[in-house]
Scaffold this motif. Structure first.
Motif, PDB file in Angstrom:
ATOM      1  N   ARG A   1       0.832  -1.207   0.000  1.00 32.11           N
ATOM      2  CA  ARG A   1       0.000   0.000   0.000  1.00 32.11           C
ATOM      3  C   ARG A   1       0.873   1.266   0.000  1.00 32.11           C
ATOM      4  O   ARG A   1       0.621   2.199  -0.758  1.00 32.11           O
ATOM      5  CB  ARG A   1      -0.900  -0.030   1.238  1.00 32.11           C
ATOM      6  CG  ARG A   1      -1.674   1.248   1.529  1.00 32.11           C
ATOM      7  CD  ARG A   1      -2.812   1.440   0.597  1.00 32.11           C
ATOM      8  NE  ARG A   1      -3.559   2.659   0.937  1.00 32.11           N
ATOM      9  CZ  ARG A   1      -4.363   3.287   0.121  1.00 32.11           C
ATOM     10  NH1 ARG A   1      -4.548   2.843  -1.109  1.00 32.11           N
ATOM     11  NH2 ARG A   1      -5.008   4.370   0.485  1.00 32.11           N
ATOM     12  N   GLN A   2       1.901   1.278   0.824  1.00 28.81           N
ATOM     13  CA  GLN A   2       2.764   2.456   0.890  1.00 28.81           C
ATOM     14  C   GLN A   2       3.536   2.653  -0.409  1.00 28.81           C
ATOM     15  O   GLN A   2       3.713   3.786  -0.867  1.00 28.81           O
ATOM     16  CB  GLN A   2       3.734   2.341   2.069  1.00 28.81           C
ATOM     17  CG  GLN A   2       4.473   3.626   2.375  1.00 28.81           C
ATOM     18  CD  GLN A   2       3.528   4.769   2.708  1.00 28.81           C
ATOM     19  OE1 GLN A   2       2.674   4.637   3.579  1.00 28.81           O
ATOM     20  NE2 GLN A   2       3.670   5.891   2.016  1.00 28.81           N
ATOM     21  N   ARG A   3       3.972   1.558  -1.010  1.00 29.00           N
ATOM     22  CA  ARG A   3       4.699   1.674  -2.278  1.00 29.00           C
ATOM     23  C   ARG A   3       3.795   2.254  -3.358  1.00 29.00           C
ATOM     24  O   ARG A   3       4.232   3.080  -4.167  1.00 29.00           O
ATOM     25  CB  ARG A   3       5.248   0.318  -2.710  1.00 29.00           C
ATOM     26  CG  ARG A   3       6.085   0.370  -4.002  1.00 29.00           C
ATOM     27  CD  ARG A   3       6.886  -0.890  -4.185  1.00 29.00           C
ATOM     28  NE  ARG A   3       7.608  -0.878  -5.456  1.00 29.00           N
ATOM     29  CZ  ARG A   3       8.748  -0.215  -5.691  1.00 29.00           C
ATOM     30  NH1 ARG A   3       9.282   0.505  -4.715  1.00 29.00           N
ATOM     31  NH2 ARG A   3       9.334  -0.270  -6.865  1.00 29.00           N
TER      32      ARG A   3
ATOM     33  N   ASP B   1       3.496   5.998  -2.768  1.00 31.59           N
ATOM     34  CA  ASP B   1       4.740   6.723  -3.030  1.00 31.59           C
ATOM     35  C   ASP B   1       5.070   6.798  -4.515  1.00 31.59           C
ATOM     36  O   ASP B   1       5.644   7.800  -4.971  1.00 31.59           O
ATOM     37  CB  ASP B   1       5.911   6.038  -2.307  1.00 31.59           C
ATOM     38  CG  ASP B   1       5.861   6.215  -0.807  1.00 31.59           C
ATOM     39  OD1 ASP B   1       5.148   7.130  -0.332  1.00 31.59           O
ATOM     40  OD2 ASP B   1       6.531   5.441  -0.101  1.00 31.59           O
TER      41      ASP B   1
END
Length: 389
Positions: free
Chosen positions: A342-344, A347
């Protein structure tokens, strides 16, 4: 800025789906879109999505090698006052660059495919000629992966004017426990059962046959159910194979009409077992839903899936089965990788990040004073700490 995007059609399985996301994010990055398709689509979904963003859409009807293609595209771009042309695909590259030259505005091309293995010397020469022509007639070229950049450098002898910017997507959001529970009840599986979903299109090279081989190798008592979503020409064959195999029919379900994002939101694991792929959008969307992946290490996939966000395997049913079992038996590993996925996505692949990166290329091509230098136009790769997962 007003950017004229030229595509082959508004097919929802092509680049047009991504452009609908870009149309939403573009204004915040300083530009709007005009989308022109060389051929009409019998599916109105993408045109409707673009319409909701007030994006002008023009669907033409020009046959291959139709000499009227350039005048028609030229007229559409002129009527809408575009400042720059951005093309997607071989025919749009040819027609779009000619129209841009007539309008005396810059043209940008995105590479969406890789032809890394020419059939013969003549084929290699033709591809090299096309690459050199792109360098001659395009102000900038965009590769969606580092793999494409390396292929382009081998064909053209240089990466001058090339930027690496992966296609983005609107944030699909994560699913809810309630939705996942409802889906499991519909499947008839227990709460502790791991649901693994594949939403790749069912066509040659996408590896669903290998995925079924992997499912057949799972231990019989392994609590895993595999759901195949999507559609395509291989669907009847896949359904027939599953129906004729008692082991597979007890573990594999098909969901043709369920939205791929909805399937990803209720999945514990995403499976993407293709034999070749450049930058698969549905794998990107899976990361956006916070779903860890088991994927084959081919094409541009290693630029999406990292050791933090999932497992990369060789093109092997046995290795796919091994990694799926490992993920199924370790809920903490799934949670950790899902959060990193999710964070990737946020970003690197979320639509506003993509729109900003493209905006920098557009401003550079148009010679804006605030534009970055050409060698600063690659989208940054976020650094992820290696935790040994």
């Amino acid at each position: 800025m007003k950017i004229g995007h030229l595509v082959e059609s508004l097919d929802p399985h092509g680049v047009a789906a991504a452009l609908a996301d870009l149309a939403t994010a573009g204004p915040a990055a300083g530009y709007g879109l005009v989308v022109v398709a060389l051929n009409p689509s019998d599916q109105p979904g993408i045109a409707a999505r673009l319409g909701r963003t007030a994006t002008p859409v023009v669907e033409l009807n020009v046959a291959p090698w139709d000499p009227r293609a350039v005048p028609k595209v030229l007229r559409a771009f002129r009527e809408h006052g575009v400042d720059l042309v951005h093309t997607h695909g071989l025919r749009p590259d040819v027609v779009g660059s000619a129209a841009a030259a007539r309008l005396r505005i810059p043209a940008i091309s995105t590479l969406h495919h890789i032809h890394a293995q020419p059939a013969d010397r003549g084929d290699h020469l033709r591809r090299t000629a096309k690459t050199l022509a792109r360098r001659r007639f395009m102000t900038r070229t965009i590769a969606t992966s580092m793999l494409q950049r390396d292929w382009y450098r081998a064909a053209a002898g240089s990466t001058a004017g090339l930027s690496v910017i992966p296609d983005g997507a609107a944030d699909p959001g994560v699913g809810t426990p309630e939705a996942a529970a409802r889906f499991r009840r519909g499947l008839g599986v227990a709460e502790n059962e791991v649901v693994a979903v594949s939403v790749a299109p069912m066509r040659r090279g996408q590896g669903q046959d290998m995925l079924l081989d992997a499912v057949a190798e799972l231990p019989q008592d392994e609590p895993v159910t595999v759901v195949l979503g999507g559609d395509g020409p291989l669907r009847p064959w896949l359904e027939s194979r599953v129906a004729g195999d008692e082991l597979l029919s007890g573990r594999v379900a098909f969901r043709k009409d369920t939205d791929p994002v909805e399937l990803l939101q209720v999945a514990d694991v995403q499976l993407h077992t293709t034999r070749h792929d450049t930058m698969p959008r549905r794998l990107v969307l899976g990361h956006g839903t916070g779903t860890p992946a088991v994927a084959t290490r081919v094409g541009g996939i290693p630029e999406i899936v990292t050791r933090e966000t999932g497992a990369l395997t060789s093109v092997s049913a046995s290795r796919i089965a091994e990694e799926l079992v490992r993920m199924a038996r370790d809920p903490q590993l799934r949670a950790r990788r899902g959060a990193a996925a999710r964070q990737r996505f946020l970003d690197r692949f979320e639509a506003s990040v993509w729109a900003d990166a493209l905006g920098a290329v557009y401003r550079s091509a148009l010679g804006h004073a605030d534009a970055p230098a050409p060698d600063e136009l690659d989208a940054p790769e976020p650094a992820l700490p290696l935790r040994g997962a």
